[in-house]
Design an enzyme around this catalytic site. Structure first.
Site, PDB file in Angstrom:
ATOM      1  CG  HIS A   1      99.593  10.805  78.215  1.00 10.06           C
ATOM      2  ND1 HIS A   1      98.868   9.684  77.872  1.00 10.06           N
ATOM      3  CD2 HIS A   1     100.729  10.770  77.492  1.00 10.06           C
ATOM      4  CE1 HIS A   1      99.566   9.001  76.996  1.00 10.06           C
ATOM      5  NE2 HIS A   1     100.690   9.634  76.733  1.00 10.06           N
TER       6      HIS A   1
ATOM      7  CG  ASP B   1     106.880  14.701  74.247  1.00  4.27           C
ATOM      8  OD1 ASP B   1     107.814  13.966  73.907  1.00  4.27           O
ATOM      9  OD2 ASP B   1     105.750  14.640  73.733  1.00  4.27           O
TER      10      ASP B   1
HETATM   11  N1  ACO Z   1      97.892  22.426  79.053  1.00  8.31           N
HETATM   12  C1  ACO Z   1      96.779  22.985  79.553  1.00  8.31           C
HETATM   13  N2  ACO Z   1      95.621  22.332  79.665  1.00  8.31           N
HETATM   14  C2  ACO Z   1      95.592  21.053  79.262  1.00  8.31           C
HETATM   15  C3  ACO Z   1      96.721  20.399  78.738  1.00  8.31           C
HETATM   16  C4  ACO Z   1      97.909  21.141  78.639  1.00  8.31           C
HETATM   17  N3  ACO Z   1      99.005  20.595  78.166  1.00  8.31           N
HETATM   18  N4  ACO Z   1      96.405  19.140  78.431  1.00  8.31           N
HETATM   19  C5  ACO Z   1      95.126  18.982  78.736  1.00  8.31           C
HETATM   20  N5  ACO Z   1      94.627  20.147  79.242  1.00  8.31           N
HETATM   21  C6  ACO Z   1      93.275  20.380  79.697  1.00  8.31           C
HETATM   22  C7  ACO Z   1      92.394  20.756  78.500  1.00  8.31           C
HETATM   23  O1  ACO Z   1      92.372  22.130  78.248  1.00  8.31           O
HETATM   24  C8  ACO Z   1      91.059  20.214  78.950  1.00  8.31           C
HETATM   25  O2  ACO Z   1      90.545  21.107  79.904  1.00  8.31           O
HETATM   26  P1  ACO Z   1      88.990  21.466  79.964  1.00  8.31           P
HETATM   27  O3  ACO Z   1      88.307  20.155  80.238  1.00  8.31           O
HETATM   28  O4  ACO Z   1      88.915  22.470  81.039  1.00  8.31           O
HETATM   29  O5  ACO Z   1      88.652  21.991  78.606  1.00  8.31           O
HETATM   30  C9  ACO Z   1      91.416  18.930  79.695  1.00  8.31           C
HETATM   31  O6  ACO Z   1      92.735  19.147  80.193  1.00  8.31           O
HETATM   32  C10 ACO Z   1      91.393  17.706  78.798  1.00  8.31           C
HETATM   33  O7  ACO Z   1      92.278  17.942  77.682  1.00  8.31           O
HETATM   34  P2  ACO Z   1      92.106  17.302  76.254  1.00  8.31           P
HETATM   35  O8  ACO Z   1      92.974  18.050  75.301  1.00  8.31           O
HETATM   36  O9  ACO Z   1      90.661  17.145  75.905  1.00  8.31           O
HETATM   37  O10 ACO Z   1      92.689  15.858  76.540  1.00  8.31           O
HETATM   38  P3  ACO Z   1      93.172  14.842  75.454  1.00  8.31           P
HETATM   39  O11 ACO Z   1      93.176  13.520  76.105  1.00  8.31           O
HETATM   40  O12 ACO Z   1      92.439  14.975  74.179  1.00  8.31           O
HETATM   41  O13 ACO Z   1      94.658  15.381  75.161  1.00  8.31           O
HETATM   42  C11 ACO Z   1      96.902  15.721  74.946  1.00  8.31           C
HETATM   43  C12 ACO Z   1      95.821  14.787  75.487  1.00  8.31           C
HETATM   44  C13 ACO Z   1      96.697  15.940  73.455  1.00  8.31           C
HETATM   45  C14 ACO Z   1      98.254  15.068  75.161  1.00  8.31           C
HETATM   46  C15 ACO Z   1      96.846  17.080  75.694  1.00  8.31           C
HETATM   47  O14 ACO Z   1      97.065  16.861  77.073  1.00  8.31           O
HETATM   48  C16 ACO Z   1      97.805  18.098  75.137  1.00  8.31           C
HETATM   49  O15 ACO Z   1      97.494  18.758  74.137  1.00  8.31           O
HETATM   50  N6  ACO Z   1      99.026  18.229  75.745  1.00  8.31           N
HETATM   51  C17 ACO Z   1     100.027  19.147  75.230  1.00  8.31           C
HETATM   52  C18 ACO Z   1     100.770  18.492  74.070  1.00  8.31           C
HETATM   53  C19 ACO Z   1     101.685  17.392  74.534  1.00  8.31           C
HETATM   54  O16 ACO Z   1     102.426  17.518  75.506  1.00  8.31           O
HETATM   55  N7  ACO Z   1     101.675  16.286  73.787  1.00  8.31           N
HETATM   56  C20 ACO Z   1     102.520  15.120  74.083  1.00  8.31           C
HETATM   57  C21 ACO Z   1     101.701  14.001  74.653  1.00  8.31           C
HETATM   58  S1  ACO Z   1     102.681  12.630  75.119  1.00  8.31           S
HETATM   59  C22 ACO Z   1     103.085  11.925  73.681  1.00  8.31           C
HETATM   60  O17 ACO Z   1     102.351  11.870  72.740  1.00  8.31           O
HETATM   61  C23 ACO Z   1     104.363  11.349  73.583  1.00  8.31           C
END
Ligand code: ACO
Length: 379
Positions: free
Chosen positions: A264, A315
């Site tokens: 998140h 979620d």
């Molecule tokens: N699975 C694996 N790795 C993850 C995940 C995940 N779900 N989420 C974050 N990471 C990792 C990334 O790969 C990144 O790693 P790195 O630094 O080694 O490259 C690090 O954590 C940071 O991730 P970002 O995507 O840059 O973080 P951001 O704040 O942009 O993303 C997000 C947040 C979009 C929610 C992300 O965690 C994600 O894509 N999650 C999966 C989709 C999801 O569940 N969305 C619902 C969110 S809650 C809502 O909106 C109601």
């Protein structure tokens, strides 16, 4: 071509404060969520969705009389113009349900008696209609999909109960209503989430409420936001057995894929909403198929935390809970939208109350001094 010196990219507005709000506060460092100053744990399981909507919109919990009037106003508005039902019937098979919901909500703006008006009085009436009709659309889509007729709300039922009744076509049991009501409360608002921000940008131009809700629905649809819950269910179904979790998740992570329902932007620790949903999915474990899903979910949670240090978001367990209630996975994001409409409307109202056009700036990293070349001389 002359270019500017490169500096670190500015992406995703991370950490940017884009406005003041009194609606909700996400304390991402400590994993806490507050609605109008009330901690989530203070309200979840104790207030009905209608009570929470009243709190988000008017800043205080309603007394008994206020709640009764508000709840019946909502129920009375859970009806759709016949043209909206026709639009649903016209949708091609396999239309994404969020696309259909967004289209119907946009169309509703044309049939609303206050369409085009943005006075406070008109917005008060539209707030209730939009919230009630969004739920009615989702229920109607399901009724038509299963070849049944669209139902009208019952004056004897509250919002959550009416929704389940209009969706499934039978009076729901007490536990289902209780769980669904709480699911709505948990999804109702979440600071400046992408969809709420999008709604505020739209009304800041003085476009109306239906336009803003349409924008918000479009934004929620994506799998990095509300669309994740459907994909969580797809993943649980693909994994199928608890013993397959280890290999499946390891492969995903080593391929650099995101595990849906984890991570998140705001929370660095556990998402407090996921705590409540985990508890509910455990409570519903005796329902068909839920024990297996719960076991798979627990193993995924453990592994993702160990290997990536990230926690489930709202979620993740919402998928199991909705499945336990008998809701097909294609509807999960729509249910999220039904609940979050309360928050979107609260943000729209707050924006209207003290509006200034939202128009940020970007850092220009392109070039300067390009010379025009006539088309017949270009390479
Ligand atoms: N699975 C694996 N790795 C993850 C995940 C995940 N779900 N989420 C974050 N990471 C990792 C990334 O790969 C990144 O790693 P790195 O630094 O080694 O490259 C690090 O954590 C940071 O991730 P970002 O995507 O840059 O973080 P951001 O704040 O942009 O993303 C997000 C947040 C979009 C929610 C992300 O965690 C994600 O894509 N999650 C999966 C989709 C999801 O569940 N969305 C619902 C969110 S809650 C809502 O909106 C109601």
């Amino acid at each position: 071509m002359a270019t500017q010196k490169k500096s670190p990219p500015v992406r995703g507005l991370e950490g940017v404060v884009a406005g003041d709000t009194e609606i909700s506060y996400v304390d991402g460092d400590n994993g806490e969520l507050y609605y109008r100053g009330y901690h989530l744990d203070e309200l979840a399981g104790k207030v009905s969705y209608e009570e929470l909507v009243y709190l988000l919109w008017y800043g205080k919990l309603p007394n008994k009389k206020e709640l009764e009037a508000f709840a019946s106003f909502l129920t009375n508005n859970m009806k759709l113009p016949p043209e909206i039902v026709e639009i649903i019937q016209l949708a091609p098979p396999r239309t994404n349900l969020m696309t259909l919901l967004r289209t119907c909500q946009s169309a509703l703006g044309m049939f609303d008696p206050d369409g085009g008006k943005i006075s406070e009085e008109a917005n008060n009436r539209k707030s209730v209609r939009i919230l009630a009709q969004n739920a009615a659309i989702v229920a109607a889509i399901h009724r038509l999909e299963v070849g049944e007729k669209v139902l009208s709300p019952s004056a004897k039922m509250g919002f959550a109960e009416n929704f389940l009744y209009m969706f499934f076509g039978r009076k729901p049991n007490k536990l289902d209503v209780q769980v669904f009501d709480c699911l709505l409360v948990l999804h109702a608002d979440h600071g400046l989430a992408a969809s709420s921000f999008a709604a505020r940008v739209t009304v800041s131009t003085l476009a109306g409420m239906h336009s803003a809700i349409t924008t918000a629905l479009a934004t929620l649809k994506g799998r990095l936001h509300g669309g994740a819950n459907t994909r969580v269910m797809q993943m649980l179904e693909e994994i199928d057995s608890p013993t397959s979790v280890k290999k499946y998740i390891s492969t995903m992570l080593s391929d650099g894929k995101k595990v849906m329902g984890f991570g998140h932007r705001m929370y660095k620790v556990e998402d407090p909403r996921s705590r409540h949903l985990r508890k509910y999915s455990q409570k519903l474990v005796s329902r068909p198929g839920v024990a297996n899903l719960y076991e798979i979910s627990q193993r995924i949670e453990k592994q993702v935390m160990q290997e990536k240090g990230i926690f489930p978001n709202i979620d993740f367990y919402s998928a199991t809970v909705q499945h336990a209630l008998g809701i097909p996975k294609e509807y999960f994001t729509c249910i999220f939208a039904v609940a979050r409409t309360a928050g979107w409307i609260a943000h729209i109202r707050e924006q209207f109350a003290d509006n200034r056009l939202i128009r940020p700036t970007s850092r220009y990293i392109g070039g300067y001094g390009n010379k025009f070349v006539p088309i017949d001389k270009r390479e």
